[in-house]
Design a protein around this motif. Structure first.
Motif, PDB file in Angstrom:
ATOM      1  N   ASP A  22      43.014  43.875  36.840  1.00  8.94           N
ATOM      2  CA  ASP A  22      43.868  42.879  37.476  1.00  8.94           C
ATOM      3  C   ASP A  22      45.331  43.289  37.325  1.00  8.94           C
ATOM      4  O   ASP A  22      45.695  43.964  36.363  1.00  8.94           O
ATOM      5  CB  ASP A  22      43.662  41.506  36.831  1.00  8.94           C
ATOM      6  CG  ASP A  22      42.326  40.884  37.175  1.00  8.94           C
ATOM      7  OD1 ASP A  22      41.682  41.357  38.131  1.00  8.94           O
ATOM      8  OD2 ASP A  22      41.922  39.939  36.474  1.00  8.94           O
ATOM      9  N   PRO A  23      46.192  42.878  38.232  1.00  9.67           N
ATOM     10  CA  PRO A  23      47.615  43.206  38.096  1.00  9.67           C
ATOM     11  C   PRO A  23      48.196  42.636  36.803  1.00  9.67           C
ATOM     12  O   PRO A  23      47.880  41.520  36.402  1.00  9.67           O
ATOM     13  CB  PRO A  23      48.252  42.546  39.320  1.00  9.67           C
ATOM     14  CG  PRO A  23      47.130  42.389  40.305  1.00  9.67           C
ATOM     15  CD  PRO A  23      45.902  42.146  39.485  1.00  9.67           C
ATOM     16  N   VAL A  24      49.056  43.410  36.153  1.00  9.40           N
ATOM     17  CA  VAL A  24      49.743  42.924  34.953  1.00  9.40           C
ATOM     18  C   VAL A  24      50.784  41.898  35.378  1.00  9.40           C
ATOM     19  O   VAL A  24      51.541  42.125  36.321  1.00  9.40           O
ATOM     20  CB  VAL A  24      50.416  44.085  34.205  1.00  9.40           C
ATOM     21  CG1 VAL A  24      51.221  43.562  33.009  1.00  9.40           C
ATOM     22  CG2 VAL A  24      49.372  45.085  33.730  1.00  9.40           C
ATOM     23  N   PRO A  25      50.830  40.741  34.716  1.00  3.34           N
ATOM     24  CA  PRO A  25      51.785  39.695  35.117  1.00  3.34           C
ATOM     25  C   PRO A  25      53.233  40.172  35.002  1.00  3.34           C
ATOM     26  O   PRO A  25      53.567  40.953  34.107  1.00  3.34           O
ATOM     27  CB  PRO A  25      51.510  38.564  34.129  1.00  3.34           C
ATOM     28  CG  PRO A  25      50.145  38.836  33.590  1.00  3.34           C
ATOM     29  CD  PRO A  25      49.990  40.316  33.589  1.00  3.34           C
ATOM     30  N   HIS A  40      47.400  40.113  29.052  1.00  6.50           N
ATOM     31  CA  HIS A  40      46.568  40.726  30.076  1.00  6.50           C
ATOM     32  C   HIS A  40      45.435  41.474  29.377  1.00  6.50           C
ATOM     33  O   HIS A  40      45.626  41.992  28.267  1.00  6.50           O
ATOM     34  CB  HIS A  40      47.412  41.702  30.909  1.00  6.50           C
ATOM     35  CG  HIS A  40      46.694  42.302  32.068  1.00  6.50           C
ATOM     36  ND1 HIS A  40      46.039  43.513  31.984  1.00  6.50           N
ATOM     37  CD2 HIS A  40      46.527  41.847  33.334  1.00  6.50           C
ATOM     38  CE1 HIS A  40      45.502  43.787  33.160  1.00  6.50           C
ATOM     39  NE2 HIS A  40      45.779  42.801  33.991  1.00  6.50           N
ATOM     40  N   PRO A  41      44.233  41.517  29.971  1.00  4.85           N
ATOM     41  CA  PRO A  41      43.121  42.200  29.311  1.00  4.85           C
ATOM     42  C   PRO A  41      43.410  43.651  28.918  1.00  4.85           C
ATOM     43  O   PRO A  41      42.835  44.157  27.952  1.00  4.85           O
ATOM     44  CB  PRO A  41      41.992  42.119  30.356  1.00  4.85           C
ATOM     45  CG  PRO A  41      42.283  40.861  31.102  1.00  4.85           C
ATOM     46  CD  PRO A  41      43.778  40.806  31.198  1.00  4.85           C
ATOM     47  N   SER A  42      44.301  44.318  29.628  1.00  5.44           N
ATOM     48  CA  SER A  42      44.636  45.697  29.275  1.00  5.44           C
ATOM     49  C   SER A  42      45.431  45.799  27.974  1.00  5.44           C
ATOM     50  O   SER A  42      45.636  46.899  27.454  1.00  5.44           O
ATOM     51  CB  SER A  42      45.424  46.357  30.413  1.00  5.44           C
ATOM     52  OG  SER A  42      46.666  45.687  30.611  1.00  5.44           O
ATOM     53  N   ASP A  43      45.862  44.661  27.423  1.00  2.00           N
ATOM     54  CA  ASP A  43      46.625  44.656  26.177  1.00  2.00           C
ATOM     55  C   ASP A  43      45.742  44.806  24.937  1.00  2.00           C
ATOM     56  O   ASP A  43      46.257  45.048  23.840  1.00  2.00           O
ATOM     57  CB  ASP A  43      47.407  43.341  26.023  1.00  2.00           C
ATOM     58  CG  ASP A  43      48.500  43.173  27.050  1.00  2.00           C
ATOM     59  OD1 ASP A  43      49.106  44.179  27.449  1.00  2.00           O
ATOM     60  OD2 ASP A  43      48.747  42.015  27.456  1.00  2.00           O
ATOM     61  N   ILE A  44      44.436  44.640  25.084  1.00  2.00           N
ATOM     62  CA  ILE A  44      43.561  44.495  23.915  1.00  2.00           C
ATOM     63  C   ILE A  44      43.683  45.663  22.942  1.00  2.00           C
ATOM     64  O   ILE A  44      43.851  45.467  21.733  1.00  2.00           O
ATOM     65  CB  ILE A  44      42.104  44.286  24.357  1.00  2.00           C
ATOM     66  CG1 ILE A  44      41.946  42.897  24.971  1.00  2.00           C
ATOM     67  CG2 ILE A  44      41.145  44.453  23.189  1.00  2.00           C
ATOM     68  CD1 ILE A  44      40.584  42.646  25.585  1.00  2.00           C
ATOM     69  N   ALA A  45      43.614  46.890  23.428  1.00  4.57           N
ATOM     70  CA  ALA A  45      43.643  48.045  22.522  1.00  4.57           C
ATOM     71  C   ALA A  45      44.979  48.149  21.801  1.00  4.57           C
ATOM     72  O   ALA A  45      45.028  48.370  20.579  1.00  4.57           O
ATOM     73  CB  ALA A  45      43.351  49.326  23.293  1.00  4.57           C
TER      74      ALA A  45
END
Length: 211
Positions: A22-25, A40-45
């Motif tokens: 998904d696009p990063v806000p 954002h889900p891409s932040d998890i790591a």
């Protein structure tokens, strides 16, 4: 750099529709040293790497896991992407990110109050060790406080509490304009160590909103 008020409740499951592609806000705040945006889900790591530090967790509540796993990051993401200020559609927990590459550095948010204290929010924050000593957290807190007062017209007071031994966090609060109000003596115990808790606040009239 941390404040003990970061976590407020066990996080619910994250939204199933939210995925890393998904696009990063876009940021809600942009400063020279950081941007602040929704999680954002891409932040998890990156979140897990920044949070998985005994030094970061030392002055946080037990809700801030240590060791901090990818599952812990996923649970927090679910909370952050769902928790809204009562009576609004406004999320209250945000990611502090590098202003150039948008990488997750830490988190900031508010705990809302009820009843006669509904006009007071408590701010909590943390940032990974790699970002300590650079003025990032002070800049983020100062800008976020302005955003809170602008976004929530009913809020007249922001509070920030920190362990007495956490000199770095107390310095952040002072440098961001918060006023020391007193000490709750021996008010916290973590891993058998007794701590004083320092109380700070920032009033709406003390926070210039025109710059």
């Amino acid at each position: 750099m941390s404040s003990q008020a970061e976590s407020t409740a066990p996080p619910p499951p994250g939204p199933a529709a939210a995925i890393a592609s998904d696009p990063v806000p876009p940021p809600i705040i942009t400063t020279p040293k950081c941007i602040i945006r929704l999680h954002h889900p891409s932040d998890i790591a990156a979140m897990q790497r920044a949070a998985d530090s005994p030094a970061v967790a030392k002055y946080m509540s037990y809700r801030f896991a240590s060791p901090y796993t990818l599952e812990d990051a996923q649970r927090w993401l679910g909370f952050a992407m769902n928790f809204k200020a009562p009576g609004t559609d406004i999320l209250t927990s945000y990611a502090i990110c590098d202003p150039v590459i948008n990488t997750y550095l830490g988190g900031i948010g508010v705990k809302t109050r009820e009843d006669i204290e509904e006009n007071t929010f408590e701010v909590g924050y943390w940032i990974g060790e790699a970002s300590w000593g650079k003025g990032i957290m002070t800049e983020a807190l100062r800008a976020y406080a302005k955003w809170v007062f602008r976004t929530f017209p009913n809020v007249i007071r922001l509070e920030g509490n920190t362990f007495g031994a956490n000199e770095a966090s107390a310095k952040v609060l002072r440098n961001a304009g918060f006023v020391y109000e007193g000490t709750r003596r021996k008010a916290a115990v973590k891993h058998g160590v007794v701590y004083d808790v320092l109380m700070f606040s920032l009033l709406r009239e003390e926070c210039p909103l025109d710059n």
